[in-house]
Structure formats: C-alpha cells, structure tokens
Design an enzyme around this catalytic site. Structure first.
Site, mmCIF file in Angstrom:
data_model
loop_
_atom_site.group_PDB
_atom_site.id
_atom_site.type_symbol
_atom_site.label_atom_id
_atom_site.label_comp_id
_atom_site.label_asym_id
_atom_site.label_seq_id
_atom_site.Cartn_x
_atom_site.Cartn_y
_atom_site.Cartn_z
ATOM 1 N N ASP A 129 6.778 -7.907 -31.827
ATOM 2 C CA ASP A 129 5.975 -6.831 -31.251
ATOM 3 C C ASP A 129 4.498 -7.185 -31.103
ATOM 4 O O ASP A 129 3.664 -6.307 -30.912
ATOM 5 C CB ASP A 129 6.128 -5.537 -32.065
ATOM 6 C CG ASP A 129 5.780 -4.304 -31.243
ATOM 7 O OD1 ASP A 129 6.027 -4.316 -30.019
ATOM 8 O OD2 ASP A 129 5.248 -3.332 -31.816
ATOM 9 N N ASP A 167 12.752 -6.658 -26.854
ATOM 10 C CA ASP A 167 11.449 -7.193 -26.414
ATOM 11 C C ASP A 167 11.253 -8.685 -26.629
ATOM 12 O O ASP A 167 10.258 -9.243 -26.158
ATOM 13 C CB ASP A 167 10.275 -6.472 -27.092
ATOM 14 C CG ASP A 167 10.026 -5.091 -26.523
ATOM 15 O OD1 ASP A 167 10.528 -4.801 -25.431
ATOM 16 O OD2 ASP A 167 9.315 -4.309 -27.176
ATOM 17 N N ASP A 318 8.023 6.362 -32.064
ATOM 18 C CA ASP A 318 7.710 5.055 -31.487
ATOM 19 C C ASP A 318 6.516 4.410 -32.172
ATOM 20 O O ASP A 318 6.289 3.204 -32.013
ATOM 21 C CB ASP A 318 7.391 5.197 -29.995
ATOM 22 C CG ASP A 318 8.610 5.590 -29.183
ATOM 23 O OD1 ASP A 318 9.678 5.005 -29.390
ATOM 24 O OD2 ASP A 318 8.483 6.490 -28.331
#
Length: 343
Positions: A129, A167, A318
């Site tokens: 991330d 991701d 989130d």
C-alpha cells in the site's frame, strides 16, 4: 494514481485473529444445507446461502453478525435487519500476518463443516500500500514466503478460493511501488500462485485493478510477469465501487490479453457505482452514499466471470478518512448506510 486504487484494504485486527482461533477450536459453523440452516456463533442465527448458487461460506461470527446480535439485544430490530443483509452473505476472510496457519485452518475447517468453500484474501506483500492507510506487509521476501507456506499448510486439501494481493500489481504499474522492489514482487507473486495451486482444492485469482484504471494495455504484461497464467484467473474491483457492468467490460479487455483467463468481480459496495465528488485521490476511501452490490454468486450468466464476490467486507473502514476508523475496523454507521442503499 490512488484515486483508482483497489484495496483500501482490511488490516487484520486482534479480534479477527481471535475469531479464527475460536473457529479452529470449536468448529463454529452451520450445517451443509440451504438457507434454512440457522445456527451461528454470537450472530443470532446467521444463515448459509443455498449452495447451488452461492457455494461460499458465511461466517456466523463475523463483525456484521455480532452487530446484528448487539442490535437485537438492544431492541433495535430495524437496524438489526439492515445489518443482516451484510451478515448473511459470504465475505472474504483477510488473513493476518500474525497467525496465518491457524486462521487459514480455522476458516477452511469451518467452511468444510458447512459443506461450503472458504473465501480467503491474502494481503501481506512487502511494501504494501505504498505507505498509505493499509501500509505494512511482510518484512522481506523470505518472511513473505514463510507466510505463504503457513497459509498453504492451514488450507490443506479443503475447498478454498483465494484472492491474491490486492493492488500489488497495479501499484507497480502506476508508479506507487518504487522500481527497486518490482523484481522481488514479481517473484513473490509467482511463487505464491505456484504454492497455492499445488494444493488440491484451491483456486487463485490474482488482483488486477479496477475499471477506473484507464489503460488496461499497461497492466496485462505485468499480470503475465506476476504469474497470472499459473492462476485460475484474476480479480477486479477489489474494495472499489465501479459498477458490475463496467467491471466486466474491463475484465474482458484484460482476459483477451492474458490468454482468455476467467475473472471474479468484487460487488460488495458497488450498488451505486463510484463516488465522483471531492478529491479525486480520495474518492475510493469511505465514500458517502454508496450501496451494497449484487449478492455473491457463481451464477453470473457470463462464461468469463466465475463469480461475484464480496471480497471487501462491507462495513469495515477503508482508512482514517471522512470520519472513519483505521483501515479494516468495523464502522456500524457506514454499514447501515450501505445496507440502506446509501440513504
């Protein structure tokens, strides 16, 4: 290009770890029949969905189930019924860094006892991330390989569907993950796919971004380099809000470029489509006025789409944006709004 990023993902909490260990010890599950089965942990009678259309396991002791029980105990029946819309659908179990083998075993054994398939999300790649809300991941490549080995031991021969590393590929394409980490990341993803696919009853879908990524031509080669050819397919729209129609269109463009691979779509929160107001770089993070999407099912009416899944667990934050708690923490008010269709 974080405005189109996928994960905003769940970071495992001590409560999640404890729940998995409890499942492992107690075999907490409902039986293998259809929606009439009503046994649960603390969740006040959470059901399994009919296996023919939705073979994935519903956790009777998840955050939503616990919220149903709490609302019922408080006499808040209307809120309980709204949250039940979430609690009675199968959602991804995001395996923590701390107890991968025990959690994977606990969830898959509970699913097996209910004659269902476990849905696991593996999100622990090093440099995860890019330092954003869900930053973290394994300390290095060797730690990650050991973590994957532990997950595989926990799964064993039980029926499991894995969504691999939200991701991880996209962030190499959009420049978020520095170049010096790319070679190792590709190797780790290929190794994880190979390890998991060696298991007898495990399907693996490598995350491939979402319809907000406007250049699928730029991601298909990285998907190949990450080993998508060894996987059952890829996943789109993980933890994001793009419509099912747009997600399928995006997935088909990618499929045509990676050998016709099948894919799955995260429909957990895409009922109202993407949020288009505010900072474009933050539209993915706890956007207001969103809604639950299509319920999980393998009956998608499209031969390339293996399933609609709720990979992101609706009601879990989130990140610390728009008033939300830390990434992955339960947020009852947001869950209620999702269940009510954004109103």
């Amino acid at each position: 290009m974080y405005g189109t990023r996928g994960a905003g993902a769940r970071v495992a909490t001590a409560a999640a770890v404890g729940a998995a260990l409890l499942l492992l010890m107690a075999g907490c599950s409902s039986s293998g029949g259809g929606s009439e089965d009503r046994k649960g942990g603390s969740g006040g009678g959470i059901t399994q969905q009919p296996k023919a259309s939705d073979p994935f396991w519903v956790n009777p002791d998840g955050n939503a189930a616990r919220q149903v029980a709490a609302y019922e105990k408080a006499g808040r029946s209307a809120e309980a019924e709204q949250i039940r819309k979430i609690a009675e659908q199968p959602t991804g179990e995001w395996i923590s860094p701390e107890n991968p083998e025990a959690e994977a075993r606990g969830f898959t054994e509970a699913a097996e006892k209910a004659d269902r398939t476990a849905l696991l999300v593996l999100y622990n790649i090093p440099h995860r991330d890019c330092g954003q809300f869900s930053q973290g991941g394994a300390a290095d490549g060797n730690a990650y390989r050991g973590w994957i080995d532990a997950v595989a031991r926990g799964i064993g021969d039980r029926r499991t569907t894995v969504v691999l590393e939200p991701d991880a590929v996209l962030h190499m394409v959009d420049g978020c993950t520095p170049d010096q980490f790319h070679e190792e990341r590709y190797d780790l993803l290929k190794g994880a796919i190979t390890k998991l696919k060696a298991l007898r009853n495990t399907q693996v879908y490598l995350d491939a971004g979402n319809a907000g990524w406007q250049h699928p031509d730029e991601i298909y080669q990285p998907l190949k380099q990450a080993g998508v050819d060894r996987a059952d397919g890829f996943a789109v729209n993980v933890s994001n809000f793009y419509s099912t129609e747009d997600s399928i269109a995006y997935g088909k463009q990618l499929s045509a470029k990676v050998g016709g691979k099948h894919f799955v779509v995260d429909t957990s929160r895409n009922g109202n489509g993407p949020y288009t107001d505010g900072d474009p770089q933050q539209r993915w993070c706890n956007p207001p006025d969103r809604a639950l999407g299509e319920r999980p099912t393998t009956k998608t009416a499209d031969p390339l789409v293996d399933a609609y899944l709720w990979v992101k667990r609706p009601g879990e934050s989130d990140g610390t944006c728009k008033g939300g708690p830390k990434a992955g923490q339960w947020w009852a008010d947001y869950a209620l709004k999702l269940a009510a269709g954004g109103t």
